[in-house]
Scaffold this active site. Structure first.
Site, PDB file in Angstrom:
ATOM      1  CG  ASP A  46     -12.045 -19.068 -38.778  1.00  0.00           C
ATOM      2  OD1 ASP A  46     -10.808 -18.992 -38.896  1.00  0.00           O
ATOM      3  OD2 ASP A  46     -12.734 -19.828 -39.508  1.00  0.00           O
TER       4      ASP A  46
ATOM      5  N   GLY B  97      -6.818 -22.526 -39.724  1.00  0.00           N
ATOM      6  CA  GLY B  97      -7.387 -23.781 -39.241  1.00  0.00           C
ATOM      7  C   GLY B  97      -6.393 -24.697 -38.566  1.00  0.00           C
TER       8      GLY B  97
ATOM      9  CD  GLU C  94      -7.443 -16.229 -40.004  1.00  0.00           C
ATOM     10  OE1 GLU C  94      -7.320 -17.453 -39.831  1.00  0.00           O
ATOM     11  OE2 GLU C  94      -6.737 -15.392 -39.384  1.00  0.00           O
TER      12      GLU C  94
ATOM     13  N   GLY D 183      -7.526 -23.748 -43.521  1.00  0.00           N
ATOM     14  CA  GLY D 183      -8.628 -24.366 -44.241  1.00  0.00           C
ATOM     15  C   GLY D 183      -8.414 -24.218 -45.735  1.00  0.00           C
TER      16      GLY D 183
END
Length: 345
Positions: free
Chosen positions: A147, A116, A139, A68
């Site tokens: 996530d 992502g 992350e 992301g």
């Protein structure tokens, strides 16, 4: 057929919908317009009898998707967090949509596939990696927690391989991705063009039969003994101590790497992966991840981690709490409180 964003290019060729992430200068990092375009295009193709299969690819030579747009997350976190919450909300709904897509969905997870990128690729029903695949859930290095349904996959990896990948944030190969359960098929990088053409001409199964090969041995799978032994401990501090005290230099290196990561992010990641293993569906896990991600917007370490790695680029984050010993059970628990509003399917 064309998507709603210039950064996602969509067309149908001989009944195969080809979806190309088109931000090569940013290694196809996802932003909200890209998520919106993918969601709309996949919704249309799912219901279109003229589309029999989908292929997801990334433009450029560097990879499918580097994750992301975390610099945008940084600016949102420094403001009111609303843009970040909206991005995650829509992104996680897209991850679930991919996970239950009713037709063959072939993700070409070539080159860099992180964060992502795993979300749009590794929930596909037909997941292809190559000899150039460099996959990661990195992350914890920016004070964040895996996530995009990543904890669903990490929690279901053999033994404690998923915890090792999550707590180190280290990249792993295409062969490792198959061993971890993040991918299904190995196609040599230099045959990806032929493979895609074969999907369009002959269908997914024929293309796999013609171009998929046996993956090389997985280095991660070869390290199962010390990984399973060291990551079986209850806390991150105990895991790090076991790694640091092990006779295998690779275990010592893992301890050193975790030592550079955000202590609170690592602690929440351990709990998040364990809880994900108890949840029944990808959707259940995405609800948990939305809560954790939303909570991270209020943390010190998310802003500080992105600042250090991607804004100021001094590579010297000042974590708070500064050590694993300073992270309390109450600190961890706050990340799992319901979001306002929660993610809903």
């Amino acid at each position: 057929m064309t998507g709603e964003s210039d950064e996602v290019v969509a067309h149908v060729e001989r009944g195969v919908g080809v979806l190309t992430l088109n931000r090569p200068q940013a290694i196809n990092s996802l932003n909200l317009p890209m998520v919106t375009a993918m969601t709309a295009t996949l919704s249309a193709w799912a219901d279109d009898p003229a589309v029999s299969a989908v292929v997801l690819a990334g433009a450029g030579e560097r990879g499918l998707c580097a994750g992301g747009d975390v610099v945008a997350i940084y600016h949102s976190a420094k403001a009111d967090g609303a843009d970040a919450r909206r991005f995650w909300h829509d992104e996680y709904l897209l991850n679930a949509q991919i996970g239950e897509f009713p037709k063959p969905y072939v993700s070409l997870m070539d080159g860099i596939v992180m964060g992502g990128g795993v979300g749009v690729g590794a929930h596909a029903n037909t997941r292809v990696v190559t000899d150039t695949t460099k996959m990661a859930m990195p992350e914890v290095g920016i004070g964040f927690i895996p996530d995009v349904g990543g904890t669903y996959l990490l929690s279901r990896a053999p033994g404690h391989l998923g915890l090792h990948a999550a707590l180190t944030g280290a990249p792993f190969s295409g062969a490792d991705a198959i061993a971890l359960g993040f991918a299904d098929h190995f196609v040599p990088h230099d045959r990806l063009g032929e493979f895609t053409s074969a999907v369009i001409a002959d269908g997914v199964e024929a293309a796999l039969a013609a171009h998929a090969v046996e993956p090389p041995p997985s280095p991660l799978a070869a390290d199962r003994d010390w990984i399973d032994e060291c990551y079986a401990h209850d806390t991150v501090a105990e895991i790090v101590a076991a790694l640091a005290g092990h006779s295998n230099p690779a275990a010592n290196a893992a301890a050193d790497l975790i030592g550079t990561r955000s202590p609170i992010a690592c602690s929440v990641t351990l709990e998040s992966v364990r809880r994900a293993g108890e949840l029944a569906t990808l959707e259940d896990v995405l609800v948990q991840e939305f809560r954790v991600s939303t909570a991270s917007l209020r943390s010190h370490d998310l802003v500080e981690g992105i600042r250090a790695q991607l804004v100021d680029k001094d590579r010297n984050p000042q974590w708070s709490p500064a050590t694993l010993a300073e992270v309390s059970a109450a600190d961890i628990e706050t990340y799992f409180a319901p979001a306002e509003p929660d993610l809903a399917f």
